[in-house]
Design an enzyme around this catalytic site. Structure first.
Site, short mmCIF file in Angstrom:
data_model
loop_
_atom_site.label_atom_id
_atom_site.label_comp_id
_atom_site.label_asym_id
_atom_site.label_seq_id
_atom_site.Cartn_x
_atom_site.Cartn_y
_atom_site.Cartn_z
N GLU A 68 42.87 47.40 46.53
CA GLU A 68 41.86 47.19 45.48
C GLU A 68 41.00 45.99 45.83
OE1 GLU A 68 41.71 46.08 40.71
OE2 GLU A 68 43.41 47.19 41.52
N GLU A 88 35.58 40.17 38.54
CA GLU A 88 36.75 40.27 37.67
C GLU A 88 36.93 38.98 36.89
OE1 GLU A 88 41.31 41.87 37.84
OE2 GLU A 88 40.67 40.53 39.43
#
Length: 288
Positions: free
Chosen positions: A111, A116
């Site tokens: 990932e 984020e």
């Protein structure tokens, strides 16, 4: 190539998993047990949570209703195409603000979280998550925070957005953060040249510690806005500005829809290049 326009959402699927509560996982729940109810395409568009106006894509979360059931209504989209190696360039005019967990990421085998963060975080954390036996720099899960101008949430929005770019090859993963006024002239063109963009904001290099192609492959592009869950709920009690208005993240999210009026992505444009020359950092005109 994915790019905003009337067909943008044709290139994505709408994920409809949600969670009945942060502590009751089921086969249909969000994988991080978030307090969220993801809508399908027709319901999201009917609720004005997903749409395109003048070529600009908007992806929202509900800011009008007390949440119930699985949680606050939101949208999570995943690209239909999968990618192994590529150059992803995003012109981001606005991103979701405070008191949530939001990400723009690429994941499947390994990932890559390009954007984020949670709650009142002011600095973006670019993060990799891999399976075991992959060490780059220091750990299997490494995060790099962009310094300088605000790079996440409310601060980024107030500063006029940004352009984020991620270059992924067999040898390395590079991420650039360009604030307004500092965007490379070719970053959003049909012939981007990362070799001329200077040092990346974040960089991971494979080698003896990690074979990149064993741990990252067949990735998809994801835009996600979610609530509570393992990450955001976990840090809620430790952030004064969060803990004061409500004892828990779920309580706040359920009862304060007005707090989420700025919870939206505004995208213009998103481009994904898989041409070998563009991926390698050589000027190229072909895009996919």
């Amino acid at each position: 190539m994915i790019t905003p326009g009337n067909n943008f959402f044709d290139m994505f699927t709408f994920d409809v998993v949600g969670s009945l509560s942060p502590n009751t996982p089921s086969e249909e729940n969000d994988p991080t047990n978030d307090y969220v109810n993801y809508l399908d395409a027709s319901d999201a568009q009917a609720a004005n949570l997903a749409g395109v106006v003048d070529g600009v894509v908007t992806i929202r979360s509900d800011s009008s209703n007390i949440a119930s059931g699985r949680g606050r209504e939101s949208v999570r989209v995943t690209s239909r195409n999968q990618y192994t190696h590529g150059l992803v360039n995003l012109d981001l005019a606005h991103m979701p603000g405070k008191k949530i967990h939001q990400s723009f990421s690429s994941h499947a085998t390994g990932e890559i979280d390009i954007i984020e963060g949670v709650n009142h975080q002011a600095t973006n954390a670019t993060t990799l998550h891999t399976s075991a036996n992959c060490t780059m720099m220091s750990a299997d899960c490494s995060g790099v925070e962009a310094g300088g101008p605000p790079s996440f949430g409310d601060g980024l929005n107030a500063n006029g957005g940004c352009v984020d770019a991620m270059q992924w090859t067999s040898e390395q993963i590079n991420v650039w953060f360009f604030p307004p006024g500092a965007v490379s002239a070719d970053a959003l063109s049909d012939g981007p040249d990362p070799a001329g963009w200077g040092s990346p904001t974040a960089q991971w290099v494979g080698g003896d510690g990690c074979d990149m192609d064993e741990h990252f492959g067949e990735n998809v592009v994801v835009f996600d806005t979610t609530f509570c869950g393992e990450r955001a709920a976990g840090v809620w009690p430790h952030m004064t500005q969060c803990a004061l208005p409500a004892p828990s993240s779920q309580d706040y999210i359920r009862n304060h829809p007005e707090a989420y009026a700025d919870t939206y992505w505004s995208i213009d444009p998103l481009k994904v290049y898989t041409d070998a020359a563009a991926v390698a950092g050589k000027r190229a005109s072909a895009v996919h």
